[in-house]
Design an enzyme around this catalytic site. Sequence first.
Site, PDB file in Angstrom:
ATOM      1  N   ASN A 134      20.990  -9.594  17.389  1.00  0.00           N
ATOM      2  CA  ASN A 134      22.120 -10.246  16.728  1.00  0.00           C
ATOM      3  C   ASN A 134      23.414  -9.423  16.817  1.00  0.00           C
ATOM      4  OD1 ASN A 134      23.449 -11.901  14.359  1.00  0.00           O
ATOM      5  ND2 ASN A 134      23.412  -9.774  13.658  1.00  0.00           N
ATOM      6  N   LYS A 180      28.163 -13.460  26.338  1.00  0.00           N
ATOM      7  CA  LYS A 180      27.338 -14.503  25.721  1.00  0.00           C
ATOM      8  C   LYS A 180      26.739 -15.428  26.780  1.00  0.00           C
ATOM      9  CE  LYS A 180      27.573 -13.167  21.482  1.00  0.00           C
ATOM     10  NZ  LYS A 180      26.360 -12.700  20.789  1.00  0.00           N
ATOM     11  N   ASP A 219      22.217   2.449  17.204  1.00  0.00           N
ATOM     12  CA  ASP A 219      23.263   1.932  18.094  1.00  0.00           C
ATOM     13  C   ASP A 219      22.541   1.251  19.251  1.00  0.00           C
ATOM     14  OD1 ASP A 219      25.253   1.352  19.879  1.00  0.00           O
ATOM     15  OD2 ASP A 219      26.066   3.387  19.995  1.00  0.00           O
ATOM     16  N   TYR A 273      33.712 -10.965  25.667  1.00  0.00           N
ATOM     17  CA  TYR A 273      32.745 -11.568  24.730  1.00  0.00           C
ATOM     18  C   TYR A 273      32.124 -12.828  25.349  1.00  0.00           C
ATOM     19  CZ  TYR A 273      30.972 -13.859  20.474  1.00  0.00           C
ATOM     20  OH  TYR A 273      30.174 -14.476  19.541  1.00  0.00           O
TER      21      TYR A 273
HETATM   22  N1  LIG Z   1      30.415 -15.613  13.061  1.00  0.00           N
HETATM   23  C1  LIG Z   1      30.509 -16.564  13.989  1.00  0.00           C
HETATM   24  O1  LIG Z   1      31.251 -17.527  13.861  1.00  0.00           O
HETATM   25  C2  LIG Z   1      29.672 -16.474  15.242  1.00  0.00           C
HETATM   26  C3  LIG Z   1      29.732 -17.527  16.160  1.00  0.00           C
HETATM   27  C4  LIG Z   1      28.960 -17.477  17.320  1.00  0.00           C
HETATM   28  C5  LIG Z   1      28.161 -16.378  17.546  1.00  0.00           C
HETATM   29  N2  LIG Z   1      28.132 -15.360  16.658  1.00  0.00           N
HETATM   30  C6  LIG Z   1      27.259 -14.229  16.956  1.00  0.00           C
HETATM   31  O2  LIG Z   1      26.472 -13.927  15.824  1.00  0.00           O
HETATM   32  C7  LIG Z   1      26.188 -12.521  15.787  1.00  0.00           C
HETATM   33  C8  LIG Z   1      26.621 -11.938  14.450  1.00  0.00           C
HETATM   34  O3  LIG Z   1      27.991 -12.222  14.254  1.00  0.00           O
HETATM   35  P1  LIG Z   1      28.690 -11.892  12.847  1.00  0.00           P
HETATM   36  O4  LIG Z   1      29.859 -12.781  12.767  1.00  0.00           O
HETATM   37  O5  LIG Z   1      27.685 -11.885  11.781  1.00  0.00           O
HETATM   38  O6  LIG Z   1      29.205 -10.375  13.153  1.00  0.00           O
HETATM   39  P2  LIG Z   1      29.677  -9.225  12.163  1.00  0.00           P
HETATM   40  O7  LIG Z   1      30.749  -8.490  12.903  1.00  0.00           O
HETATM   41  O8  LIG Z   1      29.954  -9.771  10.810  1.00  0.00           O
HETATM   42  O9  LIG Z   1      28.386  -8.294  12.043  1.00  0.00           O
HETATM   43  C9  LIG Z   1      27.903  -7.612  13.155  1.00  0.00           C
HETATM   44  C10 LIG Z   1      27.015  -6.460  12.699  1.00  0.00           C
HETATM   45  O10 LIG Z   1      26.562  -5.797  13.896  1.00  0.00           O
HETATM   46  C11 LIG Z   1      26.704  -4.402  13.702  1.00  0.00           C
HETATM   47  N3  LIG Z   1      26.879  -3.722  15.001  1.00  0.00           N
HETATM   48  C12 LIG Z   1      27.967  -3.739  15.808  1.00  0.00           C
HETATM   49  N4  LIG Z   1      27.761  -2.964  16.891  1.00  0.00           N
HETATM   50  C13 LIG Z   1      26.513  -2.483  16.788  1.00  0.00           C
HETATM   51  C14 LIG Z   1      25.724  -1.610  17.602  1.00  0.00           C
HETATM   52  N5  LIG Z   1      26.213  -1.096  18.741  1.00  0.00           N
HETATM   53  N6  LIG Z   1      24.470  -1.331  17.204  1.00  0.00           N
HETATM   54  C15 LIG Z   1      23.964  -1.829  16.045  1.00  0.00           C
HETATM   55  N7  LIG Z   1      24.682  -2.638  15.217  1.00  0.00           N
HETATM   56  C16 LIG Z   1      25.934  -2.940  15.587  1.00  0.00           C
HETATM   57  C17 LIG Z   1      27.907  -4.237  12.808  1.00  0.00           C
HETATM   58  O11 LIG Z   1      27.893  -2.970  12.149  1.00  0.00           O
HETATM   59  C18 LIG Z   1      27.748  -5.425  11.852  1.00  0.00           C
HETATM   60  O12 LIG Z   1      26.962  -5.054  10.727  1.00  0.00           O
HETATM   61  C19 LIG Z   1      26.905 -11.923  16.996  1.00  0.00           C
HETATM   62  O13 LIG Z   1      26.010 -11.879  18.095  1.00  0.00           O
HETATM   63  C20 LIG Z   1      27.990 -12.937  17.275  1.00  0.00           C
HETATM   64  O14 LIG Z   1      28.434 -12.908  18.606  1.00  0.00           O
HETATM   65  C21 LIG Z   1      28.875 -15.363  15.509  1.00  0.00           C
END
Ligand SMILES: NC(=O)c1ccc[n+]([C@@H]2O[C@H](COP(=O)([O-])OP(=O)(O)OC[C@H]3O[C@@H](n4cnc5c(N)ncnc54)[C@H](O)[C@@H]3O)[C@@H](O)[C@H]2O)c1
Length: 257
Positions: free
Chosen positions: A93, A167, A66, A163
Amino acid sequence: MSLLQSKIAVVTGASSGLGRAIAIRYAAEGACVVLADIRDAPVEGGATTLELIEATGATALQVATDIADWNSVDAMVSATVERFGRLDIIVNNAAIYTSTNLLQTSIEQWDRVIAVNLTGFFYCSKRAVMQMVGQEPVNEVRGRIINISSQHGMVASPGDFPYGVSKGGIVQMTRQIAVDHAEDGIVCNAIAPGKIITGKPGVANDPKALDYSRSRTPWPRLGTPDDVAGAALYLASDMASFVTGVNLMVDGGWMAG
Ligand SMILES: NC(=O)c1ccc[n+]([C@@H]2O[C@H](COP(=O)([O-])OP(=O)(O)OC[C@H]3O[C@@H](n4cnc5c(N)ncnc54)[C@H](O)[C@@H]3O)[C@@H](O)[C@H]2O)c1
Protein backbone atom coordinates in the site's frame (compact mmCIF):
# COMPACT_ATOMS: atom_id res chain seq x y z
CA MET A 1 -16.98 -16.19 12.52
CA SER A 2 -14.38 -13.50 11.78
CA LEU A 3 -13.17 -13.49 8.18
CA LEU A 4 -9.43 -13.41 8.97
CA GLN A 5 -9.30 -15.43 12.17
CA SER A 6 -5.66 -16.33 13.02
CA LYS A 7 -4.33 -14.97 9.71
CA ILE A 8 -1.02 -13.10 9.69
CA ALA A 9 -1.06 -9.95 7.56
CA VAL A 10 1.54 -7.31 6.67
CA VAL A 11 0.26 -3.89 5.61
CA THR A 12 2.82 -1.44 4.25
CA GLY A 13 2.17 2.25 4.85
CA ALA A 14 -0.13 1.20 7.71
CA SER A 15 0.44 4.31 9.81
CA SER A 16 -1.77 6.56 7.67
CA GLY A 17 -4.69 6.81 5.30
CA LEU A 18 -5.78 3.70 3.41
CA GLY A 19 -3.17 1.42 4.97
CA ARG A 20 -4.33 2.45 8.44
CA ALA A 21 -7.98 1.65 7.63
CA ILE A 22 -7.01 -1.71 6.10
CA ALA A 23 -4.87 -2.66 9.12
CA ILE A 24 -7.64 -1.73 11.56
CA ARG A 25 -10.25 -3.68 9.55
CA TYR A 26 -8.02 -6.75 9.35
CA ALA A 27 -7.37 -6.67 13.10
CA ALA A 28 -11.11 -6.36 13.74
CA GLU A 29 -11.60 -9.52 11.67
CA GLY A 30 -9.16 -11.53 13.77
CA ALA A 31 -5.84 -11.06 11.93
CA CYS A 32 -2.51 -10.33 13.61
CA VAL A 33 -1.29 -7.30 11.68
CA VAL A 34 2.27 -6.15 11.03
CA LEU A 35 2.37 -2.39 10.49
CA ALA A 36 5.29 -1.71 8.12
CA ASP A 37 5.91 2.01 7.68
CA ILE A 38 8.81 4.46 7.73
CA ARG A 39 6.96 6.47 10.40
CA ASP A 40 4.63 5.62 13.29
CA ALA A 41 2.63 8.86 13.46
CA PRO A 42 -0.29 9.10 11.02
CA VAL A 43 0.10 11.76 8.31
CA GLU A 44 -3.43 12.94 9.17
CA GLY A 45 -2.72 13.13 12.94
CA GLY A 46 -4.29 11.33 15.89
CA ALA A 47 -3.46 8.11 17.72
CA THR A 48 -1.14 5.65 16.03
CA THR A 49 -2.58 2.63 14.24
CA LEU A 50 -0.83 0.40 16.78
CA GLU A 51 -2.54 2.23 19.66
CA LEU A 52 -5.95 1.98 18.01
CA ILE A 53 -5.61 -1.75 17.33
CA GLU A 54 -4.21 -2.59 20.76
CA ALA A 55 -7.05 -0.62 22.41
CA THR A 56 -9.48 -3.16 20.92
CA GLY A 57 -7.55 -6.08 22.40
CA ALA A 58 -6.34 -7.23 18.97
CA THR A 59 -2.69 -7.94 18.10
CA ALA A 60 -0.40 -5.78 15.97
CA LEU A 61 3.34 -5.31 15.58
CA GLN A 62 4.93 -2.08 14.32
CA VAL A 63 8.10 -2.69 12.28
CA ALA A 64 9.98 0.37 11.01
CA THR A 65 10.38 -0.39 7.31
CA ASP A 66 11.49 1.44 4.18
CA ILE A 67 10.00 -0.62 1.34
CA ALA A 68 12.55 0.88 -1.07
CA ASP A 69 15.35 -0.89 0.82
CA TRP A 70 15.66 -4.69 0.30
CA ASN A 71 17.42 -5.25 3.64
CA SER A 72 14.65 -3.40 5.45
CA VAL A 73 11.93 -5.45 3.71
CA ASP A 74 13.84 -8.68 4.35
CA ALA A 75 14.16 -7.84 8.06
CA MET A 76 10.45 -6.92 8.30
CA VAL A 77 9.25 -10.24 6.83
CA SER A 78 11.76 -12.13 8.99
CA ALA A 79 10.45 -10.31 12.09
CA THR A 80 6.88 -11.22 11.07
CA VAL A 81 7.69 -14.92 10.76
CA GLU A 82 9.76 -14.90 13.92
CA ARG A 83 6.88 -13.43 15.91
CA PHE A 84 3.87 -15.12 14.28
CA GLY A 85 5.25 -18.22 12.53
CA ARG A 86 3.97 -17.55 8.99
CA LEU A 87 2.73 -14.89 6.58
CA ASP A 88 -0.69 -15.23 4.96
CA ILE A 89 -1.38 -11.80 3.47
CA ILE A 90 0.68 -8.81 2.36
CA VAL A 91 -0.95 -5.54 1.36
CA ASN A 92 1.42 -3.42 -0.70
CA ASN A 93 0.00 0.00 0.00
CA ALA A 94 2.80 2.50 0.83
CA ALA A 95 3.43 4.92 -2.04
CA ILE A 96 4.51 8.50 -2.72
CA TYR A 97 3.88 11.14 -5.38
CA THR A 98 5.50 14.34 -6.62
CA SER A 99 2.69 16.23 -8.45
CA THR A 100 5.05 16.90 -11.38
CA ASN A 101 4.62 16.38 -15.10
CA LEU A 102 7.38 15.04 -17.40
CA LEU A 103 9.28 18.33 -17.73
CA GLN A 104 8.96 19.27 -14.06
CA THR A 105 10.13 15.87 -12.79
CA SER A 106 13.77 15.82 -11.69
CA ILE A 107 15.86 12.70 -12.03
CA GLU A 108 15.92 12.42 -8.21
CA GLN A 109 12.11 12.63 -8.02
CA TRP A 110 11.71 9.98 -10.71
CA ASP A 111 14.21 7.68 -8.99
CA ARG A 112 12.53 7.97 -5.59
CA VAL A 113 8.94 7.46 -6.80
CA ILE A 114 9.95 4.41 -8.84
CA ALA A 115 12.08 3.12 -5.92
CA VAL A 116 9.10 3.21 -3.55
CA ASN A 117 6.05 2.66 -5.77
CA LEU A 118 7.46 0.03 -8.12
CA THR A 119 10.70 -1.43 -6.74
CA GLY A 120 9.26 -1.37 -3.20
CA PHE A 121 6.24 -3.41 -4.34
CA PHE A 122 8.64 -5.81 -6.10
CA TYR A 123 10.79 -6.22 -2.96
CA CYS A 124 7.78 -6.79 -0.69
CA SER A 125 6.11 -9.22 -3.10
CA LYS A 126 9.31 -11.18 -3.71
CA ARG A 127 10.20 -11.47 -0.04
CA ALA A 128 6.63 -12.41 0.88
CA VAL A 129 6.40 -15.11 -1.80
CA MET A 130 9.80 -16.48 -0.74
CA GLN A 131 8.15 -17.14 2.63
CA MET A 132 4.72 -18.19 1.35
CA VAL A 133 5.86 -20.91 -1.07
CA GLY A 134 7.39 -22.84 1.85
CA GLN A 135 4.12 -22.82 3.85
CA GLU A 136 1.40 -25.47 3.89
CA PRO A 137 -1.64 -24.32 1.89
CA VAL A 138 -4.82 -23.42 3.78
CA ASN A 139 -7.97 -23.89 1.66
CA GLU A 140 -5.70 -24.23 -1.45
CA VAL A 141 -3.91 -20.90 -0.78
CA ARG A 142 -0.34 -20.47 0.45
CA GLY A 143 -0.47 -16.69 0.51
CA ARG A 144 -2.16 -13.59 -0.80
CA ILE A 145 -0.79 -10.35 -2.22
CA ILE A 146 -2.98 -7.27 -2.50
CA ASN A 147 -1.43 -4.36 -4.38
CA ILE A 148 -2.95 -0.91 -4.02
CA SER A 149 -2.85 0.53 -7.52
CA SER A 150 -5.01 3.47 -8.62
CA GLN A 151 -7.47 4.46 -11.31
CA HIS A 152 -4.40 6.41 -12.42
CA GLY A 153 -2.74 3.15 -13.37
CA MET A 154 -5.21 2.99 -16.25
CA VAL A 155 -5.90 6.62 -17.15
CA ALA A 156 -3.32 9.38 -16.78
CA SER A 157 -2.87 11.10 -13.46
CA PRO A 158 -2.99 14.75 -14.49
CA GLY A 159 0.35 16.42 -13.69
CA ASP A 160 1.78 13.44 -11.81
CA PHE A 161 4.02 11.65 -14.30
CA PRO A 162 6.14 9.30 -12.15
CA TYR A 163 3.18 8.34 -9.95
CA GLY A 164 0.93 7.47 -12.90
CA VAL A 165 3.69 5.46 -14.57
CA SER A 166 4.37 3.56 -11.34
CA LYS A 167 0.69 2.70 -10.88
CA GLY A 168 0.44 1.41 -14.45
CA GLY A 169 3.37 -0.85 -13.61
CA ILE A 170 1.60 -2.14 -10.50
CA VAL A 171 -1.45 -3.21 -12.51
CA GLN A 172 0.80 -5.31 -14.74
CA MET A 173 2.95 -6.57 -11.82
CA THR A 174 -0.27 -7.92 -10.28
CA ARG A 175 -1.19 -9.90 -13.40
CA GLN A 176 2.36 -11.20 -13.79
CA ILE A 177 2.60 -12.52 -10.22
CA ALA A 178 -0.90 -14.02 -10.43
CA VAL A 179 -0.03 -15.92 -13.60
CA ASP A 180 3.48 -17.01 -12.62
CA HIS A 181 2.62 -18.15 -9.09
CA ALA A 182 -0.90 -19.58 -9.35
CA GLU A 183 0.60 -23.08 -9.30
CA ASP A 184 2.37 -22.15 -6.05
CA GLY A 185 -0.96 -21.29 -4.43
CA ILE A 186 -0.31 -17.54 -4.45
CA VAL A 187 -3.35 -15.33 -5.03
CA CYS A 188 -2.43 -11.85 -6.26
CA ASN A 189 -4.88 -9.02 -6.86
CA ALA A 190 -4.91 -5.24 -6.96
CA ILE A 191 -7.32 -2.61 -5.75
CA ALA A 192 -7.63 0.61 -7.74
CA PRO A 193 -9.04 3.32 -5.49
CA GLY A 194 -10.59 6.40 -7.03
CA LYS A 195 -10.40 9.62 -5.02
CA ILE A 196 -10.34 8.73 -1.33
CA ILE A 197 -10.44 11.45 1.32
CA THR A 198 -7.90 10.54 4.00
CA GLY A 199 -7.56 13.82 5.88
CA LYS A 200 -3.89 14.22 4.96
CA PRO A 201 -2.86 17.83 4.40
CA GLY A 202 -1.44 19.20 1.17
CA VAL A 203 -2.14 18.83 -2.51
CA ALA A 204 -4.48 15.83 -2.01
CA ASN A 205 -7.04 18.20 -0.52
CA ASP A 206 -6.50 21.10 -2.90
CA PRO A 207 -10.00 22.44 -3.76
CA LYS A 208 -9.25 22.36 -7.52
CA ALA A 209 -8.11 18.73 -7.31
CA LEU A 210 -11.22 17.83 -5.31
CA ASP A 211 -13.47 19.54 -7.88
CA TYR A 212 -11.74 17.55 -10.62
CA SER A 213 -12.28 14.31 -8.71
CA ARG A 214 -15.94 15.10 -8.07
CA SER A 215 -16.43 15.85 -11.76
CA ARG A 216 -15.00 12.40 -12.60
CA THR A 217 -16.91 10.42 -9.94
CA PRO A 218 -20.48 9.36 -10.79
CA TRP A 219 -21.28 8.25 -7.21
CA PRO A 220 -22.52 11.34 -5.29
CA ARG A 221 -19.56 11.45 -2.89
CA LEU A 222 -15.83 10.79 -2.91
CA GLY A 223 -14.39 7.67 -1.29
CA THR A 224 -13.48 6.92 2.31
CA PRO A 225 -10.61 4.71 3.54
CA ASP A 226 -13.25 2.22 4.74
CA ASP A 227 -14.49 1.79 1.16
CA VAL A 228 -11.02 0.49 0.28
CA ALA A 229 -10.68 -1.53 3.49
CA GLY A 230 -13.87 -3.45 2.62
CA ALA A 231 -12.46 -4.48 -0.75
CA ALA A 232 -9.12 -5.37 0.86
CA LEU A 233 -10.97 -7.56 3.37
CA TYR A 234 -12.79 -9.45 0.62
CA LEU A 235 -9.57 -10.09 -1.33
CA ALA A 236 -7.77 -11.22 1.84
CA SER A 237 -10.51 -13.69 2.77
CA ASP A 238 -11.31 -17.22 1.65
CA MET A 239 -14.25 -15.77 -0.32
CA ALA A 240 -11.78 -14.73 -3.03
CA SER A 241 -9.80 -17.86 -3.88
CA PHE A 242 -10.55 -18.28 -7.60
CA VAL A 243 -10.25 -14.50 -8.00
CA THR A 244 -6.68 -13.72 -9.02
CA GLY A 245 -4.96 -11.24 -11.34
CA VAL A 246 -7.77 -8.69 -11.11
CA ASN A 247 -7.53 -4.96 -10.54
CA LEU A 248 -10.67 -4.24 -8.51
CA MET A 249 -11.83 -0.67 -8.92
CA VAL A 250 -13.16 1.05 -5.81
CA ASP A 251 -13.77 4.38 -7.48
CA GLY A 252 -17.45 5.32 -7.35
CA GLY A 253 -17.68 4.55 -11.07
CA TRP A 254 -14.80 6.82 -12.22
CA MET A 255 -13.45 4.22 -14.65
CA ALA A 256 -16.92 3.21 -15.88
CA GLY A 257 -17.54 6.66 -17.36
N1 LIG B 1 -5.92 8.62 -1.28
C1 LIG B 1 -6.33 8.44 -2.54
O1 LIG B 1 -7.19 9.14 -3.04
C2 LIG B 1 -5.73 7.34 -3.37
C3 LIG B 1 -6.23 7.12 -4.66
C4 LIG B 1 -5.70 6.10 -5.44
C5 LIG B 1 -4.68 5.33 -4.94
N2 LIG B 1 -4.18 5.57 -3.71
C6 LIG B 1 -3.10 4.72 -3.24
O2 LIG B 1 -3.40 4.24 -1.94
C7 LIG B 1 -2.19 4.05 -1.20
C8 LIG B 1 -2.26 4.81 0.11
O3 LIG B 1 -2.52 6.17 -0.17
P1 LIG B 1 -2.83 7.20 1.02
O4 LIG B 1 -3.58 8.31 0.41
O5 LIG B 1 -3.38 6.48 2.17
O6 LIG B 1 -1.31 7.71 1.34
P2 LIG B 1 -0.72 8.47 2.61
O7 LIG B 1 0.34 9.37 2.06
O8 LIG B 1 -1.81 9.03 3.45
O9 LIG B 1 -0.03 7.29 3.44
C9 LIG B 1 1.05 6.60 2.92
C10 LIG B 1 1.81 5.91 4.05
O10 LIG B 1 2.92 5.22 3.43
C11 LIG B 1 4.07 5.48 4.21
N3 LIG B 1 5.28 5.38 3.37
C12 LIG B 1 5.71 6.24 2.42
N4 LIG B 1 6.88 5.83 1.90
C13 LIG B 1 7.18 4.67 2.50
C14 LIG B 1 8.28 3.76 2.39
N5 LIG B 1 9.29 3.99 1.54
N6 LIG B 1 8.26 2.65 3.15
C15 LIG B 1 7.26 2.41 4.03
N7 LIG B 1 6.20 3.25 4.20
C16 LIG B 1 6.19 4.37 3.45
C17 LIG B 1 3.88 6.87 4.77
O11 LIG B 1 4.70 7.08 5.92
C18 LIG B 1 2.38 6.87 5.08
O12 LIG B 1 2.14 6.40 6.39
C19 LIG B 1 -1.06 4.49 -2.12
O13 LIG B 1 -0.57 3.36 -2.84
C20 LIG B 1 -1.76 5.42 -3.09
O14 LIG B 1 -1.10 5.54 -4.31
C21 LIG B 1 -4.67 6.56 -2.90
